[in-house]
Write an enzyme that holds these catalytic residues in place. Structure first.
Site, PDB file in Angstrom:
ATOM      1  N   ILE A  15       0.828  -1.209   0.000  1.00 26.46           N
ATOM      2  CA  ILE A  15       0.000   0.000   0.000  1.00 26.46           C
ATOM      3  C   ILE A  15       0.865   1.264   0.000  1.00 26.46           C
ATOM      4  O   ILE A  15       0.381   2.374  -0.252  1.00 26.46           O
ATOM      5  CB  ILE A  15      -1.012   0.003   1.190  1.00 26.46           C
ATOM      6  CG1 ILE A  15      -2.065   1.098   1.020  1.00 26.46           C
ATOM      7  CG2 ILE A  15      -0.314   0.123   2.519  1.00 26.46           C
ATOM      8  CD1 ILE A  15      -2.899   0.951  -0.218  1.00 26.46           C
ATOM      9  N   GLY A  16       2.147   1.073   0.298  1.00 26.14           N
ATOM     10  CA  GLY A  16       3.055   2.221   0.326  1.00 26.14           C
ATOM     11  C   GLY A  16       3.597   2.518   1.720  1.00 26.14           C
ATOM     12  O   GLY A  16       3.991   3.650   1.998  1.00 26.14           O
ATOM     13  N   LYS A  17       3.639   1.505   2.590  1.00 24.54           N
ATOM     14  CA  LYS A  17       4.190   1.724   3.939  1.00 24.54           C
ATOM     15  C   LYS A  17       5.650   2.187   3.862  1.00 24.54           C
ATOM     16  O   LYS A  17       6.034   3.085   4.583  1.00 24.54           O
ATOM     17  CB  LYS A  17       4.146   0.425   4.766  1.00 24.54           C
ATOM     18  CG  LYS A  17       2.775   0.006   5.207  1.00 24.54           C
ATOM     19  CD  LYS A  17       2.835  -1.182   6.143  1.00 24.54           C
ATOM     20  CE  LYS A  17       3.558  -2.376   5.551  1.00 24.54           C
ATOM     21  NZ  LYS A  17       2.905  -2.954   4.355  1.00 24.54           N
ATOM     22  N   LYS A  39      12.873  -1.882  10.074  1.00 23.81           N
ATOM     23  CA  LYS A  39      11.913  -2.865   9.574  1.00 23.81           C
ATOM     24  C   LYS A  39      11.800  -3.952  10.639  1.00 23.81           C
ATOM     25  O   LYS A  39      12.794  -4.615  10.964  1.00 23.81           O
ATOM     26  CB  LYS A  39      12.388  -3.442   8.234  1.00 23.81           C
ATOM     27  CG  LYS A  39      11.450  -4.449   7.614  1.00 23.81           C
ATOM     28  CD  LYS A  39      10.247  -3.811   6.935  1.00 23.81           C
ATOM     29  CE  LYS A  39       9.358  -4.869   6.282  1.00 23.81           C
ATOM     30  NZ  LYS A  39       8.135  -4.306   5.690  1.00 23.81           N
ATOM     31  N   ASP A  51      13.411  -2.938   2.058  1.00 21.63           N
ATOM     32  CA  ASP A  51      12.615  -1.806   2.545  1.00 21.63           C
ATOM     33  C   ASP A  51      13.521  -0.727   3.140  1.00 21.63           C
ATOM     34  O   ASP A  51      13.327   0.469   2.901  1.00 21.63           O
ATOM     35  CB  ASP A  51      11.583  -2.271   3.580  1.00 21.63           C
ATOM     36  CG  ASP A  51      10.387  -2.937   2.921  1.00 21.63           C
ATOM     37  OD1 ASP A  51      10.557  -3.487   1.812  1.00 21.63           O
ATOM     38  OD2 ASP A  51       9.269  -2.903   3.486  1.00 21.63           O
ATOM     39  N   GLU A 116       8.600  -0.049  10.671  1.00 25.68           N
ATOM     40  CA  GLU A 116       7.665  -0.538   9.648  1.00 25.68           C
ATOM     41  C   GLU A 116       7.349  -2.021   9.829  1.00 25.68           C
ATOM     42  O   GLU A 116       8.241  -2.864   9.884  1.00 25.68           O
ATOM     43  CB  GLU A 116       8.253  -0.307   8.242  1.00 25.68           C
ATOM     44  CG  GLU A 116       7.280  -0.784   7.157  1.00 25.68           C
ATOM     45  CD  GLU A 116       7.811  -0.700   5.739  1.00 25.68           C
ATOM     46  OE1 GLU A 116       8.723   0.080   5.458  1.00 25.68           O
ATOM     47  OE2 GLU A 116       7.260  -1.454   4.903  1.00 25.68           O
ATOM     48  N   GLY A 117       6.062  -2.334   9.897  1.00 29.59           N
ATOM     49  CA  GLY A 117       5.619  -3.722   9.995  1.00 29.59           C
ATOM     50  C   GLY A 117       5.581  -4.389   8.629  1.00 29.59           C
ATOM     51  O   GLY A 117       5.909  -3.778   7.606  1.00 29.59           O
ATOM     52  N   GLY A 119       3.080  -6.089   5.910  1.00 32.29           N
ATOM     53  CA  GLY A 119       1.653  -6.187   5.572  1.00 32.29           C
ATOM     54  C   GLY A 119       0.785  -5.309   6.462  1.00 32.29           C
ATOM     55  O   GLY A 119       1.180  -4.219   6.857  1.00 32.29           O
ATOM     56  N   ASN A 176      -1.678   7.993   1.025  1.00 30.24           N
ATOM     57  CA  ASN A 176      -0.693   7.837  -0.047  1.00 30.24           C
ATOM     58  C   ASN A 176      -1.311   8.084  -1.429  1.00 30.24           C
ATOM     59  O   ASN A 176      -2.274   7.423  -1.805  1.00 30.24           O
ATOM     60  CB  ASN A 176      -0.121   6.408   0.020  1.00 30.24           C
ATOM     61  CG  ASN A 176       1.061   6.221  -0.907  1.00 30.24           C
ATOM     62  OD1 ASN A 176       1.680   7.196  -1.340  1.00 30.24           O
ATOM     63  ND2 ASN A 176       1.376   4.979  -1.203  1.00 30.24           N
TER      64      ASN A 176
HETATM   65  N1  LIG Z   1       4.080   7.510  -2.903  1.00 29.02           N
HETATM   66  C1  LIG Z   1       4.545   6.670  -3.821  1.00 29.02           C
HETATM   67  N2  LIG Z   1       5.254   7.131  -4.881  1.00 29.02           N
HETATM   68  C2  LIG Z   1       5.718   6.295  -5.824  1.00 29.02           C
HETATM   69  N3  LIG Z   1       5.522   4.958  -5.828  1.00 29.02           N
HETATM   70  C3  LIG Z   1       4.830   4.432  -4.811  1.00 29.02           C
HETATM   71  C4  LIG Z   1       4.312   5.250  -3.759  1.00 29.02           C
HETATM   72  N4  LIG Z   1       3.661   4.445  -2.886  1.00 29.02           N
HETATM   73  C5  LIG Z   1       3.761   3.198  -3.361  1.00 29.02           C
HETATM   74  N5  LIG Z   1       4.463   3.167  -4.516  1.00 29.02           N
HETATM   75  C6  LIG Z   1       4.722   1.966  -5.370  1.00 29.02           C
HETATM   76  O1  LIG Z   1       4.056   0.838  -4.784  1.00 29.02           O
HETATM   77  C7  LIG Z   1       4.992  -0.195  -4.450  1.00 29.02           C
HETATM   78  C8  LIG Z   1       4.667  -0.693  -3.063  1.00 29.02           C
HETATM   79  O2  LIG Z   1       4.951   0.313  -2.107  1.00 29.02           O
HETATM   80  P1  LIG Z   1       5.734  -0.030  -0.761  1.00 29.02           P
HETATM   81  O3  LIG Z   1       6.934  -0.858  -1.052  1.00 29.02           O
HETATM   82  O4  LIG Z   1       5.960   1.252  -0.031  1.00 29.02           O
HETATM   83  O5  LIG Z   1       4.596  -0.931  -0.060  1.00 29.02           O
HETATM   84  P2  LIG Z   1       4.604  -1.587   1.382  1.00 29.02           P
HETATM   85  O6  LIG Z   1       3.264  -1.355   1.955  1.00 29.02           O
HETATM   86  O7  LIG Z   1       5.779  -1.083   2.128  1.00 29.02           O
HETATM   87  O8  LIG Z   1       4.783  -3.143   1.074  1.00 29.02           O
HETATM   88  P3  LIG Z   1       5.339  -4.312   2.060  1.00 29.02           P
HETATM   89  O9  LIG Z   1       4.143  -4.830   2.788  1.00 29.02           O
HETATM   90  O10 LIG Z   1       5.923  -5.307   1.101  1.00 29.02           O
HETATM   91  O11 LIG Z   1       6.372  -3.727   2.966  1.00 29.02           O
HETATM   92  C9  LIG Z   1       6.380   0.475  -4.542  1.00 29.02           C
HETATM   93  O12 LIG Z   1       7.368  -0.407  -4.982  1.00 29.02           O
HETATM   94  C10 LIG Z   1       6.172   1.582  -5.520  1.00 29.02           C
HETATM   95  O13 LIG Z   1       6.328   1.098  -6.843  1.00 29.02           O
HETATM   96 MG   LIG Z   2       7.457  -2.077   2.827  1.00 33.57          MG
END
Ligand SMILES: Nc1ncnc2c1ncn2[C@@H]1O[C@H](COP(=O)(O)OP(=O)(O)OP(=O)(O)O)[C@@H](O)[C@H]1O
Ligand SMILES: [Mg+2]
Length: 216
Positions: A15-17, A39, A51, A116-117, A119, A176
């Site tokens: 989701i973009g964490k 992490k 991450d 950061e968790g 999921g 986000n």
């Molecule tokens: N604000 C943003 N700007 C640009 N790309 C983004 C943004 N948010 C998310 N993304 C895109 O979405 C993908 C997933 O985002 P992110 O890695 O932050 O998710 P996450 O929630 O941390 O996932 P996980 O659970 O695997 O840790 C990124 O690799 C990127 O391509």
């Molecule tokens: Mg992540």
């Protein structure tokens, strides 16, 4: 431990964490609050947390001493899945004492730690322990990442209800702006809905918009 550790979760994996965590760390550092990210449990990697690498790229710091010391990535498992399963596949239990010691050290060295968790909040860390129960036990305030895509209101409300039931405090709702091509009408209404919700039910929490940060 100082009360300066903030847990980052979100409505879902991907989701973009990581983007939100890095963006907040950068913003807080620019405001003079010395902030590092950690992490909790990285899965899908071997020696280095992707991450944390992403956090540092967005923060513009390069790898930090604490990354080289592995304090920011105390537990890494190889299979890209929920921690409870990743630990079973690698035949190694999660070392919670090691995580605790790492977080404690970061908390002492910095003004703030964004943890950061993996999921969302109901992701199992072990067969007996959910992420949300870990956050409640540690009494970490929560930074919760959501978005403007269809379905986000539902996922957000369910998470906030579960969080409140366990006495977890919402510190920040991070909205986000990704993906960029989301339906603009839904996105605008979702933002308005969430801003209203925060004002009404979580007046102490901050609403932060995470911009599209390009492809990294
Ligand atoms: N604000 C943003 N700007 C640009 N790309 C983004 C943004 N948010 C998310 N993304 C895109 O979405 C993908 C997933 O985002 P992110 O890695 O932050 O998710 P996450 O929630 O941390 O996932 P996980 O659970 O695997 O840790 C990124 O690799 C990127 O391509
Ligand atoms: Mg992540």
């Amino acid at each position: 431990m100082k009360k300066n550790v903030y847990f980052v979760s979100g409505i879902d994996t991907n989701i973009g964490k990581s983007y939100a965590t890095a963006y907040l760390a950068k913003t807080w550092n620019e405001r003079g609050i010395r902030t590092i990210t950690e992490k909790l449990i990285q899965t899908g990697n071997t020696d280095m947390s992707e991450d944390i690498e992403l956090h540092r790229r967005i923060m513009g710091t390069g790898l930090l001493l604490e990354d080289k010391e592995r304090l920011t990535m105390p537990e890494i498992f190889s299979y890209p899945c929920s921690p409870h399963l990743a630990a079973e596949i690698d035949k190694r239990p999660i070392d919670f004492d090691k995580i605790e010691r790492a977080t404690q050290t970061l908390s002492e060295r910095y003004d703030a730690v964004l943890l950061e968790g993996a999921g969302g909040l109901m992701v199992p860390l072990t067969r007996e322990l959910l992420t949300i129960d870990y956050v409640a036990q540690k009494q970490y305030p929560l930074v919760f990442v959501t978005s403007g895509r269809l379905g986000s209101i539902n996922h957000t409300l369910l998470s906030l209800e579960a969080m409140t039931r366990r006495g977890i405090r919402l510190h920040t709702l991070a909205y986000n702006l990704f993906p960029e091509e989301d339906d603009e009408i839904i996105r605008r209404d979702t933002e308005e809905y969430m801003r209203d919700l925060l004002k009404r039910e979580y007046p102490e929490a901050e609403f932060v918009v995470v911009p599209f940060l390009g492809t990294k």
